[in-house]
Design an enzyme around this catalytic site. Structure first.
Site, PDB file in Angstrom:
ATOM      1  N   ARG A 247      -5.695   3.350 -40.599  1.00  0.00           N
ATOM      2  CA  ARG A 247      -5.059   3.165 -41.538  1.00  0.00           C
ATOM      3  C   ARG A 247      -3.509   3.665 -40.289  1.00  0.00           C
ATOM      4  NH1 ARG A 247      -5.286  -2.101 -42.255  1.00  0.00           N
ATOM      5  NH2 ARG A 247      -5.217  -1.828 -40.063  1.00  0.00           N
TER       6      ARG A 247
ATOM      7  N   GLN B  58      -2.381  -8.761 -44.422  1.00  0.00           N
ATOM      8  CA  GLN B  58      -3.625  -8.030 -45.438  1.00  0.00           C
ATOM      9  C   GLN B  58      -4.435  -7.050 -45.775  1.00  0.00           C
ATOM     10  OE1 GLN B  58      -7.246  -8.768 -45.710  1.00  0.00           O
ATOM     11  NE2 GLN B  58      -7.709  -8.037 -47.691  1.00  0.00           N
TER      12      GLN B  58
ATOM     13  N   PHE C 126      -7.043  -5.944 -44.418  1.00  0.00           N
ATOM     14  CA  PHE C 126      -7.792  -5.445 -43.748  1.00  0.00           C
ATOM     15  C   PHE C 126      -7.513  -5.991 -41.771  1.00  0.00           C
ATOM     16  CE2 PHE C 126     -10.545  -4.747 -47.127  1.00  0.00           C
ATOM     17  CZ  PHE C 126     -11.878  -4.010 -46.530  1.00  0.00           C
ATOM     18  N   LYS C 127      -6.408  -6.935 -41.985  1.00  0.00           N
ATOM     19  CA  LYS C 127      -5.858  -6.999 -40.533  1.00  0.00           C
ATOM     20  C   LYS C 127      -6.162  -6.087 -40.169  1.00  0.00           C
ATOM     21  CE  LYS C 127      -6.730 -11.021 -42.251  1.00  0.00           C
ATOM     22  NZ  LYS C 127      -7.919 -11.006 -43.471  1.00  0.00           N
ATOM     23  N   HIS C 128      -4.660  -6.377 -38.531  1.00  0.00           N
ATOM     24  CA  HIS C 128      -5.204  -5.145 -37.738  1.00  0.00           C
ATOM     25  C   HIS C 128      -3.876  -4.287 -38.231  1.00  0.00           C
ATOM     26  CE1 HIS C 128      -6.865  -8.033 -35.123  1.00  0.00           C
ATOM     27  NE2 HIS C 128      -7.016  -7.318 -34.015  1.00  0.00           N
TER      28      HIS C 128
END
Length: 374
Positions: free
Chosen positions: A17, A190, A192-194
Protein backbone atom coordinates in the site's frame (compact mmCIF):
# COMPACT_ATOMS: atom_id res chain seq x y z
CA UNK A 1 10.66 -25.93 -4.37
CA UNK A 2 8.05 -23.39 -5.50
CA UNK A 3 9.14 -20.42 -7.58
CA UNK A 4 8.17 -18.09 -4.71
CA UNK A 5 8.99 -19.01 -1.12
CA UNK A 6 7.81 -15.65 0.25
CA UNK A 7 4.55 -13.75 -0.32
CA UNK A 8 4.26 -11.15 -3.03
CA UNK A 9 3.38 -7.61 -1.88
CA UNK A 10 -0.37 -7.35 -1.41
CA UNK A 11 -3.01 -4.77 -0.54
CA UNK A 12 -3.32 -6.41 2.88
CA UNK A 13 0.21 -5.64 4.03
CA UNK A 14 1.95 -2.28 4.50
CA UNK A 15 4.47 -2.96 1.71
CA UNK A 16 1.69 -3.30 -0.82
CA UNK A 17 0.00 0.00 0.00
CA UNK A 18 1.11 3.60 -0.47
CA UNK A 19 0.08 4.67 3.02
CA UNK A 20 2.70 6.87 4.67
CA UNK A 21 3.41 10.19 6.30
CA UNK A 22 0.80 12.08 4.29
CA UNK A 23 -2.01 9.83 5.48
CA UNK A 24 -0.81 9.95 9.10
CA UNK A 25 -0.74 13.74 8.96
CA UNK A 26 -4.24 13.77 7.43
CA UNK A 27 -5.68 11.60 10.21
CA UNK A 28 -4.09 13.71 12.95
CA UNK A 29 -5.31 16.89 11.26
CA UNK A 30 -8.89 15.66 11.51
CA UNK A 31 -8.54 14.30 15.03
CA UNK A 32 -7.02 17.55 16.22
CA UNK A 33 -9.92 19.48 14.68
CA UNK A 34 -12.45 17.55 16.75
CA UNK A 35 -14.81 17.39 13.74
CA UNK A 36 -15.10 13.91 12.26
CA UNK A 37 -18.39 14.33 10.36
CA UNK A 38 -18.05 15.66 6.81
CA UNK A 39 -21.29 17.63 7.11
CA UNK A 40 -19.43 20.09 9.34
CA UNK A 41 -15.78 19.68 8.33
CA UNK A 42 -13.74 20.71 5.27
CA UNK A 43 -12.21 17.38 4.20
CA UNK A 44 -15.18 15.87 2.36
CA UNK A 45 -15.81 19.01 0.32
CA UNK A 46 -12.10 19.38 -0.45
CA UNK A 47 -11.96 15.75 -1.64
CA UNK A 48 -14.90 16.38 -3.96
CA UNK A 49 -13.25 19.47 -5.45
CA UNK A 50 -9.94 17.65 -5.99
CA UNK A 51 -11.67 14.65 -7.57
CA UNK A 52 -13.68 16.86 -9.93
CA UNK A 53 -10.48 18.65 -10.95
CA UNK A 54 -8.58 15.38 -11.50
CA UNK A 55 -11.24 14.12 -13.90
CA UNK A 56 -12.20 17.45 -15.42
CA UNK A 57 -15.84 17.10 -14.39
CA UNK A 58 -18.15 19.75 -13.01
CA UNK A 59 -19.04 17.95 -9.79
CA UNK A 60 -18.03 15.08 -7.52
CA UNK A 61 -19.98 13.68 -4.60
CA UNK A 62 -18.13 11.79 -1.86
CA UNK A 63 -19.84 8.97 0.02
CA UNK A 64 -19.21 5.97 2.25
CA UNK A 65 -18.34 3.28 -0.33
CA UNK A 66 -18.15 2.42 -4.00
CA UNK A 67 -21.48 0.61 -3.67
CA UNK A 68 -22.94 3.76 -2.12
CA UNK A 69 -21.63 5.78 -5.08
CA UNK A 70 -23.46 3.44 -7.45
CA UNK A 71 -26.61 3.75 -5.33
CA UNK A 72 -26.36 7.54 -5.59
CA UNK A 73 -26.11 7.18 -9.37
CA UNK A 74 -29.03 4.76 -9.66
CA UNK A 75 -31.21 6.89 -7.39
CA UNK A 76 -30.31 10.06 -9.30
CA UNK A 77 -31.23 8.24 -12.51
CA UNK A 78 -34.73 7.88 -11.09
CA UNK A 79 -34.80 4.08 -11.09
CA UNK A 80 -38.10 2.89 -9.64
CA UNK A 81 -39.83 -0.47 -9.22
CA UNK A 82 -40.10 -2.23 -12.56
CA UNK A 83 -37.48 -0.12 -14.32
CA UNK A 84 -34.71 -2.06 -16.04
CA UNK A 85 -30.98 -1.45 -15.86
CA UNK A 86 -28.64 -3.34 -18.20
CA UNK A 87 -25.23 -4.41 -16.95
CA UNK A 88 -22.63 -7.17 -16.97
CA UNK A 89 -22.78 -10.53 -15.18
CA UNK A 90 -19.04 -10.33 -14.39
CA UNK A 91 -18.68 -7.78 -11.61
CA UNK A 92 -18.89 -7.31 -7.87
CA UNK A 93 -22.38 -7.52 -6.35
CA UNK A 94 -22.06 -3.82 -5.53
CA UNK A 95 -22.74 -3.07 -9.20
CA UNK A 96 -26.25 -4.53 -9.05
CA UNK A 97 -27.27 -4.19 -5.38
CA UNK A 98 -28.34 -0.53 -5.81
CA UNK A 99 -30.68 -1.47 -8.67
CA UNK A 100 -32.33 -4.12 -6.49
CA UNK A 101 -32.52 -1.66 -3.58
CA UNK A 102 -34.49 0.75 -5.78
CA UNK A 103 -36.89 -1.98 -6.84
CA UNK A 104 -35.46 -2.12 -10.34
CA UNK A 105 -34.80 -5.18 -12.46
CA UNK A 106 -31.26 -6.06 -13.47
CA UNK A 107 -30.97 -7.14 -17.10
CA UNK A 108 -27.73 -8.97 -17.78
CA UNK A 109 -26.08 -8.60 -21.19
CA UNK A 110 -23.26 -10.87 -22.36
CA UNK A 111 -19.62 -9.87 -22.52
CA UNK A 112 -16.92 -9.83 -25.15
CA UNK A 113 -14.76 -12.97 -24.93
CA UNK A 114 -11.52 -11.02 -25.32
CA UNK A 115 -11.77 -8.90 -22.18
CA UNK A 116 -14.97 -9.71 -20.27
CA UNK A 117 -16.45 -6.24 -20.76
CA UNK A 118 -20.01 -5.59 -21.94
CA UNK A 119 -20.75 -6.51 -25.54
CA UNK A 120 -22.47 -3.40 -27.01
CA UNK A 121 -24.46 -5.59 -29.42
CA UNK A 122 -25.81 -7.60 -26.48
CA UNK A 123 -26.67 -4.38 -24.66
CA UNK A 124 -28.59 -3.01 -27.63
CA UNK A 125 -30.48 -6.28 -28.04
CA UNK A 126 -31.50 -6.20 -24.35
CA UNK A 127 -33.16 -2.77 -24.49
CA UNK A 128 -36.92 -2.72 -23.89
CA UNK A 129 -39.44 0.08 -23.26
CA UNK A 130 -38.71 -0.34 -19.52
CA UNK A 131 -34.95 0.20 -19.83
CA UNK A 132 -33.74 3.34 -18.07
CA UNK A 133 -29.96 3.00 -17.75
CA UNK A 134 -26.82 1.02 -18.59
CA UNK A 135 -24.05 0.38 -16.07
CA UNK A 136 -20.74 -0.25 -17.84
CA UNK A 137 -18.02 -1.84 -15.71
CA UNK A 138 -14.40 -1.33 -16.75
CA UNK A 139 -13.35 -4.82 -15.71
CA UNK A 140 -9.89 -5.12 -14.13
CA UNK A 141 -9.11 -1.59 -15.35
CA UNK A 142 -9.58 -2.35 -19.04
CA UNK A 143 -11.91 -0.09 -21.01
CA UNK A 144 -15.44 -1.12 -21.85
CA UNK A 145 -16.55 0.29 -25.19
CA UNK A 146 -18.04 3.42 -23.67
CA UNK A 147 -17.89 5.25 -27.00
CA UNK A 148 -20.32 2.81 -28.58
CA UNK A 149 -22.34 2.45 -25.38
CA UNK A 150 -22.65 6.23 -25.22
CA UNK A 151 -24.09 6.30 -28.73
CA UNK A 152 -26.53 3.49 -27.92
CA UNK A 153 -27.69 5.25 -24.75
CA UNK A 154 -28.13 8.56 -26.56
CA UNK A 155 -30.13 6.90 -29.33
CA UNK A 156 -32.51 5.27 -26.82
CA UNK A 157 -32.63 8.05 -24.24
CA UNK A 158 -30.83 6.07 -21.53
CA UNK A 159 -28.49 7.16 -18.76
CA UNK A 160 -24.95 5.74 -18.96
CA UNK A 161 -23.29 5.00 -15.62
CA UNK A 162 -19.61 4.02 -15.58
CA UNK A 163 -18.44 1.72 -12.78
CA UNK A 164 -14.80 2.77 -12.49
CA UNK A 165 -14.09 1.02 -9.18
CA UNK A 166 -11.31 -1.01 -10.85
CA UNK A 167 -10.22 1.61 -13.36
CA UNK A 168 -8.66 4.62 -11.65
CA UNK A 169 -7.09 6.79 -14.38
CA UNK A 170 -7.73 4.15 -17.01
CA UNK A 171 -8.11 5.28 -20.61
CA UNK A 172 -9.86 3.97 -23.70
CA UNK A 173 -8.22 3.27 -27.05
CA UNK A 174 -8.57 6.96 -27.98
CA UNK A 175 -6.83 8.14 -24.81
CA UNK A 176 -10.01 9.39 -23.12
CA UNK A 177 -10.19 9.02 -19.35
CA UNK A 178 -12.56 6.28 -18.25
CA UNK A 179 -15.21 7.98 -16.20
CA UNK A 180 -15.66 10.98 -18.49
CA UNK A 181 -18.11 9.63 -21.10
CA UNK A 182 -20.86 8.46 -18.77
CA UNK A 183 -23.56 10.69 -17.33
CA UNK A 184 -22.25 9.55 -13.95
CA UNK A 185 -19.04 7.72 -13.06
CA UNK A 186 -18.54 5.87 -9.79
CA UNK A 187 -15.27 5.11 -7.98
CA UNK A 188 -14.27 3.03 -4.97
CA UNK A 189 -11.77 3.65 -2.17
CA UNK A 190 -12.11 0.16 -0.68
CA UNK A 191 -9.07 -1.69 0.68
CA UNK A 192 -8.39 -3.66 -2.52
CA UNK A 193 -8.58 -0.78 -4.98
CA UNK A 194 -5.72 1.26 -6.50
CA UNK A 195 -5.99 3.75 -3.63
CA UNK A 196 -7.81 3.29 -0.36
CA UNK A 197 -9.38 4.95 2.62
CA UNK A 198 -10.51 1.55 3.93
CA UNK A 199 -13.88 2.26 2.39
CA UNK A 200 -15.28 5.27 0.59
CA UNK A 201 -16.71 6.24 -2.76
CA UNK A 202 -16.95 9.07 -5.25
CA UNK A 203 -19.46 9.81 -8.00
CA UNK A 204 -18.67 12.38 -10.70
CA UNK A 205 -20.91 14.11 -13.24
CA UNK A 206 -21.19 17.17 -15.46
CA UNK A 207 -24.93 17.47 -14.85
CA UNK A 208 -25.82 19.86 -11.97
CA UNK A 209 -29.22 18.25 -11.46
CA UNK A 210 -27.74 14.75 -11.18
CA UNK A 211 -25.17 16.11 -8.72
CA UNK A 212 -27.94 17.72 -6.66
CA UNK A 213 -29.93 14.49 -6.51
CA UNK A 214 -26.88 12.46 -5.53
CA UNK A 215 -25.88 14.91 -2.82
CA UNK A 216 -29.40 14.82 -1.36
CA UNK A 217 -29.61 11.01 -1.51
CA UNK A 218 -26.31 10.76 0.39
CA UNK A 219 -27.70 12.88 3.23
CA UNK A 220 -31.21 11.46 3.84
CA UNK A 221 -32.79 13.77 1.28
CA UNK A 222 -32.01 16.70 3.53
CA UNK A 223 -31.40 20.05 1.88
CA UNK A 224 -29.75 21.72 4.82
CA UNK A 225 -30.13 25.18 3.31
CA UNK A 226 -33.86 25.23 4.16
CA UNK A 227 -33.92 23.65 7.57
CA UNK A 228 -34.90 20.13 8.54
CA UNK A 229 -37.02 19.40 5.49
CA UNK A 230 -36.85 16.06 3.64
CA UNK A 231 -38.32 16.60 0.18
CA UNK A 232 -36.81 13.48 -1.38
CA UNK A 233 -35.92 9.95 -0.31
CA UNK A 234 -32.33 9.48 0.82
CA UNK A 235 -30.06 7.37 3.01
CA UNK A 236 -27.06 8.17 5.16
CA UNK A 237 -24.15 7.58 2.79
CA UNK A 238 -21.96 10.41 4.10
CA UNK A 239 -18.21 9.90 4.03
CA UNK A 240 -16.40 10.60 7.31
CA UNK A 241 -13.81 13.34 7.62
CA UNK A 242 -11.19 10.73 8.51
CA UNK A 243 -11.85 8.72 5.35
CA UNK A 244 -11.99 11.88 3.22
CA UNK A 245 -8.70 13.17 4.57
CA UNK A 246 -6.95 9.85 3.90
CA UNK A 247 -8.54 9.73 0.45
CA UNK A 248 -7.19 13.19 -0.36
CA UNK A 249 -3.67 12.02 0.45
CA UNK A 250 -4.19 8.88 -1.61
CA UNK A 251 -5.63 10.83 -4.53
CA UNK A 252 -2.31 12.59 -4.90
CA UNK A 253 -0.60 9.21 -5.34
CA UNK A 254 -2.95 7.47 -7.77
CA UNK A 255 -1.15 8.58 -10.94
CA UNK A 256 2.11 7.02 -9.75
CA UNK A 257 0.29 3.87 -8.62
CA UNK A 258 -1.18 3.41 -12.10
CA UNK A 259 2.14 4.24 -13.80
CA UNK A 260 3.96 1.56 -11.83
CA UNK A 261 1.25 -1.04 -12.39
CA UNK A 262 1.41 -0.37 -16.12
CA UNK A 263 5.19 -0.70 -16.20
CA UNK A 264 5.08 -4.01 -14.32
CA UNK A 265 2.32 -5.28 -16.60
CA UNK A 266 4.30 -4.54 -19.73
CA UNK A 267 7.27 -6.39 -18.24
CA UNK A 268 5.09 -9.47 -17.68
CA UNK A 269 3.50 -9.24 -21.13
CA UNK A 270 6.96 -9.21 -22.71
CA UNK A 271 8.12 -12.13 -20.55
CA UNK A 272 5.25 -14.47 -21.41
CA UNK A 273 4.74 -13.44 -25.03
CA UNK A 274 4.44 -16.32 -27.47
CA UNK A 275 3.05 -18.90 -25.03
CA UNK A 276 0.46 -20.89 -26.95
CA UNK A 277 -2.93 -20.84 -25.29
CA UNK A 278 -2.11 -17.94 -22.97
CA UNK A 279 -3.72 -14.63 -23.96
CA UNK A 280 -3.23 -11.22 -22.38
CA UNK A 281 -5.57 -8.23 -22.89
CA UNK A 282 -5.41 -7.00 -26.49
CA UNK A 283 -6.25 -3.43 -25.47
CA UNK A 284 -3.35 -2.64 -23.14
CA UNK A 285 -2.85 1.05 -23.88
CA UNK A 286 -4.60 2.91 -21.07
CA UNK A 287 -5.25 -0.24 -19.02
CA UNK A 288 -5.25 0.53 -15.27
CA UNK A 289 -4.31 -3.05 -14.23
CA UNK A 290 -6.32 -3.48 -11.05
CA UNK A 291 -5.78 -7.21 -11.56
CA UNK A 292 -3.80 -8.90 -14.30
CA UNK A 293 -6.23 -11.03 -16.36
CA UNK A 294 -5.17 -13.95 -18.52
CA UNK A 295 -7.22 -16.18 -20.80
CA UNK A 296 -6.23 -19.85 -20.64
CA UNK A 297 -7.78 -23.29 -20.96
CA UNK A 298 -8.82 -25.01 -17.71
CA UNK A 299 -8.48 -21.99 -15.45
CA UNK A 300 -9.00 -24.10 -12.32
CA UNK A 301 -5.90 -26.18 -13.05
CA UNK A 302 -3.92 -23.02 -13.78
CA UNK A 303 -5.02 -21.34 -10.56
CA UNK A 304 -4.09 -24.30 -8.41
CA UNK A 305 -0.74 -24.80 -10.13
CA UNK A 306 0.26 -21.12 -9.95
CA UNK A 307 -0.77 -20.87 -6.31
CA UNK A 308 1.38 -23.92 -5.57
CA UNK A 309 4.30 -22.02 -7.11
CA UNK A 310 3.72 -19.14 -4.70
CA UNK A 311 1.85 -16.93 -7.20
CA UNK A 312 -1.78 -16.41 -6.11
CA UNK A 313 -4.32 -16.78 -8.90
CA UNK A 314 -8.12 -16.74 -9.08
CA UNK A 315 -9.97 -19.02 -11.49
CA UNK A 316 -12.80 -17.08 -13.11
CA UNK A 317 -12.40 -14.08 -10.80
CA UNK A 318 -15.93 -14.91 -9.56
CA UNK A 319 -17.14 -18.31 -8.43
CA UNK A 320 -20.21 -17.84 -10.65
CA UNK A 321 -21.80 -15.19 -12.82
CA UNK A 322 -23.79 -12.65 -10.82
CA UNK A 323 -27.17 -13.99 -11.93
CA UNK A 324 -26.25 -17.50 -10.72
CA UNK A 325 -26.22 -16.28 -7.11
CA UNK A 326 -29.12 -17.41 -4.88
CA UNK A 327 -30.31 -13.81 -4.41
CA UNK A 328 -31.53 -13.85 -8.03
CA UNK A 329 -34.42 -15.84 -9.48
CA UNK A 330 -35.60 -16.20 -13.03
CA UNK A 331 -32.19 -16.02 -14.72
CA UNK A 332 -31.55 -19.34 -16.48
CA UNK A 333 -28.20 -21.01 -16.98
CA UNK A 334 -26.88 -20.17 -20.43
CA UNK A 335 -28.25 -16.63 -20.31
CA UNK A 336 -24.82 -15.12 -21.07
CA UNK A 337 -22.75 -17.94 -22.59
CA UNK A 338 -19.54 -15.96 -23.11
CA UNK A 339 -19.56 -14.77 -19.50
CA UNK A 340 -20.25 -18.28 -18.23
CA UNK A 341 -17.44 -19.74 -20.32
CA UNK A 342 -14.98 -17.15 -19.00
CA UNK A 343 -15.93 -17.72 -15.36
CA UNK A 344 -16.10 -21.50 -15.64
CA UNK A 345 -13.09 -22.25 -17.80
CA UNK A 346 -10.98 -19.48 -19.39
CA UNK A 347 -10.56 -16.42 -17.15
CA UNK A 348 -7.62 -16.31 -14.76
CA UNK A 349 -6.94 -13.26 -12.59
CA UNK A 350 -3.64 -12.51 -10.87
CA UNK A 351 -3.40 -9.94 -8.06
CA UNK A 352 -1.43 -6.89 -9.18
CA UNK A 353 0.46 -4.32 -7.16
CA UNK A 354 2.48 -1.16 -7.62
CA UNK A 355 5.02 -2.44 -5.06
CA UNK A 356 6.17 -5.35 -7.24
CA UNK A 357 9.83 -5.26 -8.13
CA UNK A 358 11.22 -6.41 -11.48
CA UNK A 359 12.33 -9.56 -9.66
CA UNK A 360 8.79 -10.16 -8.44
CA UNK A 361 7.47 -9.88 -11.99
CA UNK A 362 10.22 -12.24 -13.19
CA UNK A 363 9.05 -14.79 -10.60
CA UNK A 364 5.46 -14.49 -11.79
CA UNK A 365 6.55 -14.95 -15.39
CA UNK A 366 8.68 -17.97 -14.49
CA UNK A 367 5.75 -19.57 -12.67
CA UNK A 368 3.47 -19.00 -15.67
CA UNK A 369 6.02 -20.55 -18.01
CA UNK A 370 6.44 -23.56 -15.71
CA UNK A 371 2.69 -24.18 -15.49
CA UNK A 372 2.38 -23.72 -19.24
CA UNK A 373 5.13 -26.26 -19.87
CA UNK A 374 3.40 -28.76 -17.59
Amino acid sequence: MPVRDRPLPSVLDPHGRTIGAEEREAVLRVLDSGVLCSTFGPEGRALEAEMAQLYGRRAAVACSSGTAALHLAVAAAGIRPGDEVITTPISDFGTVAPVLAQGGRVVFADVLPGDGNLDPDAVEAAITPRTRAVIAVHLFGGAADTGRLRRICDEHGLLLIEDCAQAWLGEDADGRLLGTLGDIACFSLQQFKHITAGDGGLATTDDPELARRMRLFADKGWDRTEGRVHREMGLNYRITELAAAVARAQLGKVAEVVRLRRAHAEQLVAAIGGLDGVRVPQQRAGHAWWLFPLLVEDNDRWAKALTAEGVPAMAGYLERTLYANPVFTGYPAGLCPEAERMVDSTLLALPWNEAYTPADVDDIARAIRLVHAA
